[in-house]
Design an enzyme around this catalytic site. Sequence first.
Site, PDB file in Angstrom:
ATOM      1  N   LYS A 208     -26.169 -14.248  -7.012  1.00  7.55           N
ATOM      2  CA  LYS A 208     -27.062 -13.088  -6.940  1.00  7.55           C
ATOM      3  C   LYS A 208     -26.529 -12.213  -5.797  1.00  7.55           C
ATOM      4  O   LYS A 208     -26.692 -12.540  -4.619  1.00  7.55           O
ATOM      5  CB  LYS A 208     -28.496 -13.534  -6.662  1.00  7.55           C
ATOM      6  CG  LYS A 208     -29.476 -12.388  -6.662  1.00  7.55           C
ATOM      7  CD  LYS A 208     -30.894 -12.913  -6.620  1.00  7.55           C
ATOM      8  CE  LYS A 208     -31.917 -11.796  -6.657  1.00  7.55           C
ATOM      9  NZ  LYS A 208     -31.764 -10.797  -5.629  1.00  7.55           N
TER      10      LYS A 208
ATOM     11  N   CYS B 236     -33.598   0.048  40.004  1.00  7.74           N
ATOM     12  CA  CYS B 236     -33.438   0.685  41.319  1.00  7.74           C
ATOM     13  C   CYS B 236     -34.444   1.809  41.540  1.00  7.74           C
ATOM     14  O   CYS B 236     -34.440   2.455  42.594  1.00  7.74           O
ATOM     15  CB  CYS B 236     -32.022   1.213  41.495  1.00  7.74           C
ATOM     16  SG  CYS B 236     -31.686   2.664  40.492  1.00  7.74           S
TER      17      CYS B 236
ATOM     18  N   CYS C 126     -35.789   4.145  36.725  1.00  4.54           N
ATOM     19  CA  CYS C 126     -34.989   2.949  36.457  1.00  4.54           C
ATOM     20  C   CYS C 126     -35.785   1.686  36.807  1.00  4.54           C
ATOM     21  O   CYS C 126     -36.291   1.562  37.931  1.00  4.54           O
ATOM     22  CB  CYS C 126     -33.698   2.996  37.274  1.00  4.54           C
ATOM     23  SG  CYS C 126     -32.738   1.475  37.116  1.00  4.54           S
TER      24      CYS C 126
ATOM     25  N   ASP D 248       0.841  -1.201   0.000  1.00  5.39           N
ATOM     26  CA  ASP D 248       0.000   0.000   0.000  1.00  5.39           C
ATOM     27  C   ASP D 248       0.871   1.244   0.000  1.00  5.39           C
ATOM     28  O   ASP D 248       0.570   2.240  -0.631  1.00  5.39           O
ATOM     29  CB  ASP D 248      -0.890   0.019   1.249  1.00  5.39           C
ATOM     30  CG  ASP D 248      -1.853  -1.140   1.249  1.00  5.39           C
ATOM     31  OD1 ASP D 248      -1.939  -1.822   0.212  1.00  5.39           O
ATOM     32  OD2 ASP D 248      -2.504  -1.359   2.289  1.00  5.39           O
TER      33      ASP D 248
ATOM     34  N   LYS E 286     -33.652 -18.011  -5.104  1.00  6.04           N
ATOM     35  CA  LYS E 286     -33.404 -17.405  -3.786  1.00  6.04           C
ATOM     36  C   LYS E 286     -33.001 -18.456  -2.769  1.00  6.04           C
ATOM     37  O   LYS E 286     -33.666 -19.476  -2.627  1.00  6.04           O
ATOM     38  CB  LYS E 286     -34.672 -16.692  -3.295  1.00  6.04           C
ATOM     39  CG  LYS E 286     -35.167 -15.608  -4.234  1.00  6.04           C
ATOM     40  CD  LYS E 286     -34.475 -14.306  -4.003  1.00  6.04           C
ATOM     41  CE  LYS E 286     -35.177 -13.542  -2.918  1.00  6.04           C
ATOM     42  NZ  LYS E 286     -34.643 -12.191  -2.779  1.00  6.04           N
TER      43      LYS E 286
ATOM     44  N   SER F 147     -36.548  -6.093 -12.798  1.00 12.34           N
ATOM     45  CA  SER F 147     -36.064  -7.049 -11.797  1.00 12.34           C
ATOM     46  C   SER F 147     -36.335  -8.465 -12.313  1.00 12.34           C
ATOM     47  O   SER F 147     -36.970  -8.640 -13.354  1.00 12.34           O
ATOM     48  CB  SER F 147     -36.741  -6.807 -10.464  1.00 12.34           C
ATOM     49  OG  SER F 147     -38.119  -6.978 -10.617  1.00 12.34           O
TER      50      SER F 147
ATOM     51  N   GLU G 132     -24.767 -17.654 -12.039  1.00 14.79           N
ATOM     52  CA  GLU G 132     -23.832 -16.781 -11.298  1.00 14.79           C
ATOM     53  C   GLU G 132     -24.452 -16.350  -9.974  1.00 14.79           C
ATOM     54  O   GLU G 132     -25.667 -16.491  -9.778  1.00 14.79           O
ATOM     55  CB  GLU G 132     -23.468 -15.564 -12.159  1.00 14.79           C
ATOM     56  CG  GLU G 132     -24.674 -14.708 -12.482  1.00 14.79           C
ATOM     57  CD  GLU G 132     -24.475 -13.808 -13.701  1.00 14.79           C
ATOM     58  OE1 GLU G 132     -24.041 -14.313 -14.748  1.00 14.79           O
ATOM     59  OE2 GLU G 132     -24.779 -12.614 -13.578  1.00 14.79           O
TER      60      GLU G 132
ATOM     61  N   CYS H 220     -29.772   5.697  33.911  1.00 16.71           N
ATOM     62  CA  CYS H 220     -29.904   5.689  35.353  1.00 16.71           C
ATOM     63  C   CYS H 220     -28.545   6.151  35.872  1.00 16.71           C
ATOM     64  O   CYS H 220     -27.520   5.560  35.531  1.00 16.71           O
ATOM     65  CB  CYS H 220     -30.195   4.261  35.830  1.00 16.71           C
ATOM     66  SG  CYS H 220     -30.006   4.089  37.607  1.00 16.71           S
TER      67      CYS H 220
ATOM     68  N   CYS I 124     -26.696   1.468  41.533  1.00 17.23           N
ATOM     69  CA  CYS I 124     -27.776   0.683  40.916  1.00 17.23           C
ATOM     70  C   CYS I 124     -27.264  -0.745  40.672  1.00 17.23           C
ATOM     71  O   CYS I 124     -26.260  -0.938  39.973  1.00 17.23           O
ATOM     72  CB  CYS I 124     -28.203   1.332  39.605  1.00 17.23           C
ATOM     73  SG  CYS I 124     -29.316   0.315  38.630  1.00 17.23           S
TER      74      CYS I 124
ATOM     75  N   TYR J 231       2.139   1.889  -3.462  1.00 15.27           N
ATOM     76  CA  TYR J 231       1.073   2.450  -4.298  1.00 15.27           C
ATOM     77  C   TYR J 231       0.872   3.930  -3.950  1.00 15.27           C
ATOM     78  O   TYR J 231       0.816   4.785  -4.833  1.00 15.27           O
ATOM     79  CB  TYR J 231      -0.246   1.677  -4.094  1.00 15.27           C
ATOM     80  CG  TYR J 231      -1.377   2.292  -4.888  1.00 15.27           C
ATOM     81  CD1 TYR J 231      -1.594   1.924  -6.211  1.00 15.27           C
ATOM     82  CD2 TYR J 231      -2.186   3.277  -4.326  1.00 15.27           C
ATOM     83  CE1 TYR J 231      -2.585   2.521  -6.958  1.00 15.27           C
ATOM     84  CE2 TYR J 231      -3.184   3.883  -5.073  1.00 15.27           C
ATOM     85  CZ  TYR J 231      -3.388   3.498  -6.380  1.00 15.27           C
ATOM     86  OH  TYR J 231      -4.358   4.105  -7.119  1.00 15.27           O
ATOM     87  N   ASP J 232       0.799   4.208  -2.657  1.00 15.22           N
ATOM     88  CA  ASP J 232       0.550   5.589  -2.223  1.00 15.22           C
ATOM     89  C   ASP J 232       1.658   6.526  -2.689  1.00 15.22           C
ATOM     90  O   ASP J 232       1.398   7.662  -3.061  1.00 15.22           O
ATOM     91  CB  ASP J 232       0.456   5.662  -0.686  1.00 15.22           C
ATOM     92  CG  ASP J 232      -0.826   5.017  -0.192  1.00 15.22           C
ATOM     93  OD1 ASP J 232      -1.722   4.775  -1.022  1.00 15.22           O
ATOM     94  OD2 ASP J 232      -0.917   4.739   1.022  1.00 15.22           O
TER      95      ASP J 232
ATOM     96  N   ASP K 215     -25.975  -9.440  -3.092  1.00 15.35           N
ATOM     97  CA  ASP K 215     -26.970  -8.784  -2.246  1.00 15.35           C
ATOM     98  C   ASP K 215     -26.465  -7.396  -1.858  1.00 15.35           C
ATOM     99  O   ASP K 215     -25.887  -7.190  -0.795  1.00 15.35           O
ATOM    100  CB  ASP K 215     -27.189  -9.641  -0.990  1.00 15.35           C
ATOM    101  CG  ASP K 215     -28.449  -9.234  -0.263  1.00 15.35           C
ATOM    102  OD1 ASP K 215     -29.213  -8.418  -0.810  1.00 15.35           O
ATOM    103  OD2 ASP K 215     -28.674  -9.735   0.860  1.00 15.35           O
TER     104      ASP K 215
ATOM    105  N   TYR L  67     -22.443  -7.244 -13.921  1.00 16.97           N
ATOM    106  CA  TYR L  67     -22.856  -8.567 -14.397  1.00 16.97           C
ATOM    107  C   TYR L  67     -23.782  -8.580 -15.605  1.00 16.97           C
ATOM    108  O   TYR L  67     -24.226  -9.636 -16.018  1.00 16.97           O
ATOM    109  CB  TYR L  67     -23.527  -9.342 -13.260  1.00 16.97           C
ATOM    110  CG  TYR L  67     -24.572  -8.536 -12.496  1.00 16.97           C
ATOM    111  CD1 TYR L  67     -25.742  -8.126 -13.106  1.00 16.97           C
ATOM    112  CD2 TYR L  67     -24.359  -8.197 -11.169  1.00 16.97           C
ATOM    113  CE1 TYR L  67     -26.682  -7.398 -12.422  1.00 16.97           C
ATOM    114  CE2 TYR L  67     -25.301  -7.476 -10.466  1.00 16.97           C
ATOM    115  CZ  TYR L  67     -26.456  -7.066 -11.105  1.00 16.97           C
ATOM    116  OH  TYR L  67     -27.387  -6.343 -10.421  1.00 16.97           O
TER     117      TYR L  67
HETATM  118  S1  IVH Z   1     -29.334  -9.700 -13.861  1.00 19.23           S
HETATM  119  C1  IVH Z   1     -32.407  -7.774 -16.758  1.00 19.23           C
HETATM  120  N1  IVH Z   1     -27.510 -10.725 -12.338  1.00 19.23           N
HETATM  121  O1  IVH Z   1     -31.013  -8.927  -8.330  1.00 19.23           O
HETATM  122  C2  IVH Z   1     -31.730  -8.576 -15.724  1.00 19.23           C
HETATM  123  N2  IVH Z   1     -29.133  -9.329 -11.314  1.00 19.23           N
HETATM  124  O2  IVH Z   1     -34.404  -8.812  -9.254  1.00 19.23           O
HETATM  125  C3  IVH Z   1     -30.752  -7.827 -14.978  1.00 19.23           C
HETATM  126  N3  IVH Z   1     -28.774  -8.981  -8.914  1.00 19.23           N
HETATM  127  O3  IVH Z   1     -32.421  -6.033  -9.587  1.00 19.23           O
HETATM  128  C4  IVH Z   1     -30.416  -8.386 -13.666  1.00 19.23           C
HETATM  129  N4  IVH Z   1     -26.953 -10.204  -8.747  1.00 19.23           N
HETATM  130  O4  IVH Z   1     -30.074  -5.834  -8.677  1.00 19.23           O
HETATM  131  C5  IVH Z   1     -28.602  -9.955 -12.386  1.00 19.23           C
HETATM  132  N5  IVH Z   1     -25.777 -11.669 -11.126  1.00 19.23           N
HETATM  133  C6  IVH Z   1     -26.848 -10.905 -11.172  1.00 19.23           C
HETATM  134  C7  IVH Z   1     -27.367 -10.261 -10.041  1.00 19.23           C
HETATM  135  C8  IVH Z   1     -28.523  -9.486 -10.145  1.00 19.23           C
HETATM  136  C9  IVH Z   1     -27.798  -9.425  -8.100  1.00 19.23           C
HETATM  137  C10 IVH Z   1     -29.886  -8.133  -8.465  1.00 19.23           C
HETATM  138  C11 IVH Z   1     -30.239  -7.025  -9.404  1.00 19.23           C
HETATM  139  C12 IVH Z   1     -31.707  -7.199  -9.709  1.00 19.23           C
HETATM  140  C13 IVH Z   1     -32.158  -8.206  -8.685  1.00 19.23           C
HETATM  141  C14 IVH Z   1     -33.132  -9.217  -9.237  1.00 19.23           C
END
Ligand code: IVH
Length: 705
Positions: free
Chosen positions: A140, A447, A444, A58, A350, A107, A138, A462, A467, A61-62, A142, A251
Amino acid sequence: MYDSRQTKELQKKTTGWLSIAKDPKHGDVNKKNIDELRDCLRFHEYRYYVQNDPLVSDFEYDSLYKLLEKFEKENPGSITKDSPTQRVGKGLIKDFPKVQHLVPMLSLDNSYNADDLLDFDRKVRELSGLDIIEYCVEPKFDGASISVIYENDLLSRGATRGDGEVGDDITPNIKQIRSVPLSAKFSEYGIEQVEIRGEVLMNKNNFKAYNDALIEEGIPPLANPRNAAAGSLRIKDTAEVSRRNLEAFLYHVSFIVGRKAAERTTGNDQPITHSGMLEMLWNLGFRSPKKEMKVLKGIDAVIKQVHDFEKERDNLGYEIDGMVIKVNDLKLQDRLGMTSHHPRWAVAFKFKARQGTSKLLAVEFQVGRTGAVTPVAKIEPVQVGGVTVSSISIHNEDYIKEKDLKLGDTILIERSGDVIPQIVKSFTELRKGNEKKIKFPTHCPVCNSELFKPEEDAVWRCINLTCPAQIVEGIIHFVSKDAMDIRSFGEANVRKFYELGLLKDIPGVYTLPWDEIKKLDGFGEKSITKLQQAIEDSKKQPLHRIIYALGIRYVGETTAKTLANAVDHLLQFADFTEEQLKELEDVGVKVGKTVYDFFHNKNNLRLLLQLEKLGVQLKNEKKEMISAGNLSGQSFLFTGTLTKLKRSEAEALVEKNGGSIVSGVSSKLNYLVVGEDAGSKLEKAKKLATVKIITEEEFLKMLPG
Ligand code: IVH
C-alpha cells in the site's frame, strides 16, 4: 516490455545514435529514422525509471535527448505527442480544471490484524460461495493518489483524487513523472480507452535531500514524503515539478473501453485477473507492482505475507503504510461489487502507525547558535513508530499560525522514516474553549536582550553576540558529528564544561583544563584519554569540515565543500571580494554576503589564527598532497565532455599516478572531474560533502610535471 532481442537491438541503435550525437554533421538524421531515436530514448527512460537498471550514462542519455530536441526544432512538423521531449511544459500552469473521474475513486476498508483479515475472507467466501479464494497481495504505497487516462494509446489526462468523484486535472505535472509513459500500446490488448489508478511518491532519498534543502534555507521541513508528493503535484511550474523527481506506481485498472474484435489487429487477450492486469501494465512500460505483488491461495498465506513484508518496510526506497489484499479474479470482483464507500473485493492492511495523537502542554523557547529563537512544543509523551516523543520543534511564529496551534490542543504527530517527528495538525474540532494562545517572548529567554525580526526573515533573533546560549550552541555545533566530529565530547559535556567555566569559546575546546576535568564525576582516566585523542584527531579534519563547523550562516555542508575547494588556506577568504565569492558555484547573494562578513570580522579572524596556533589544520591538505603529483589513495570519476583529454586517456593518467577510477558517485568518491554539459552525476556529487568537484584544468594541474 523489452525482450533480450529488442534490448540488444535498441542498445546497438543507441551506439549508432551516440556517435551521431557526438558529431551530428556526419549523421543522417531525417524524419524517417527520428522515430528510432525516440524509441531509443523511451527504452532508456524505461530502463532508468521503471526498471531502475540504466544501460547508458546520464550524460549519454542527455546527449541523445539534445539531439532529438535539435532535430525537432529544425523540423517542428515531425514532433509527435508522445515524443520524450513533450513532457516539458510551456510556461506556468494557470489553474487546474476540475474533472470527473470515469469511475469514482473509492477508498479501501482498513484492517489492522489477523482477525480483521479472517473476517474479510469469511465475508468474501460467504458472498461468493467459494471455499478458498485466490488473492493478490501488494504494497500500500503511501503517496498521493492519481488516476490517468489513455486514449488510443496516448496519455490524455492525469488527475488528483479530489473528493473521489471530481479531481483536478494535473496532466502537465503527471507528464513530469518519467515512470508514467506518454504512450502505451493498449491497442494490442484491444483497449481503446483505459483509466488507471496509482500513487505518486517521492522516494526517501529525494525527500531527505528536499527537506535538508528547506532546513538549510530556514524553511520548516515537511512532515512526510506523502505531503511532499501531494504538494509537488499542485505546483504550477512544471520545471520545478520535474526537479522534484517524483515517481509513480500504477496498481489498478478501473475502467476499460474495448475495441470491437473485428477491428483488432493483434490478439493479446485482456487479462482476467488483477495480477494479470499488473503484468499487462508492466509489459506496456508502466511501473506496476508486478515484482512486489504475490498471488496467494487462502487467507492464511496472506496473513503470513503481510507480516513478512512489514519486516522489509524500512529496506524499501519509498514509504508504504500497509498492504492491499485484492480478490484476484476480476469476474469475482465484479460479482462482489461495492458498498457505498468501499469495494467488497479488497481490503487495506495497515502497518503499525507512525502517527500518534498527543496534547500540546507547553512551549519552550530555545536560542540557537545563530541567535534564532525556536519554539519547542512539550507534549504528552506518545509512542510513534517505536519511539517515545515528548518534545517537538514547531519552527517559528508563522508555522504556529499556519498550523493553528494552541496550548491544550490535541495534536497529530508523525514520524516518517528517519525524519525528525513533526506536528501534522491540531484537532480544532476537539477544543473546549480553554486552550491558550502561544505567546512569543519579546526578550531573549537566556540573556534577556530584546529580540529582533528582520522583515524578510521568519524567525525572531537574539542579536547579542555574547549571549551564552549562542556561544554554547556554537561550540556544540563545532564538535558535532558532521562538523569536527569530536566523538566523545557531546552536547552534555559542552554544557557542563561551559556552566563550570571550564570552556568559554571554540578555541577553548583545544585548551581544556584537564586537571579540573579529572576532578569531575564520570571523568576517569579512560574517558579522558578517549576525549583527548578525539580532540587531537579533529585538528586534522579536512578544510570543508572546519568551514562547516564555524557555523557561518547559510553555509551548510555542500556550500562548505564548495568554499574549501576554492582556497589553499582558509585565511585566503579574507582577501576575497563579495563578487569573487558569488562567482563560486552555489554561492548566491545571501551566502556571499554572510561569508564575506564572516571573513572581514576581526574577532573571527582572531579566532581562526588562534585555532591555527593550537594546531588546527587550516590548509587545504588534499590540494597540497595532490600538487606533489601523487594521486595514491584518491578515487576519481569523470563526467561530461572533456575538451583536452579523451576520457580513456584521463582515466589512464589517474591510474598511472596511483589513483583509482570508480563507477559512480558515492561517499567512496574523492574527486568528480566535470567536463562540459555534466548531468546528474554532478547534481548527485553536490549533495555529498566529501566529494571534491573539479574542472578538467584543475585535474591536469594535479598531475606531475
Ligand atoms: S487499490 C478501488 N492498491 O490507498 C480500489 N490502493 O484507501 C482502488 N493505495 O485511495 C485502490 N497503494 O490511494 C490500491 N496497491 C494499492 C494501493 C492503494 C496505495 C491507496 C489508494 C487508496 C488508498 C486506500
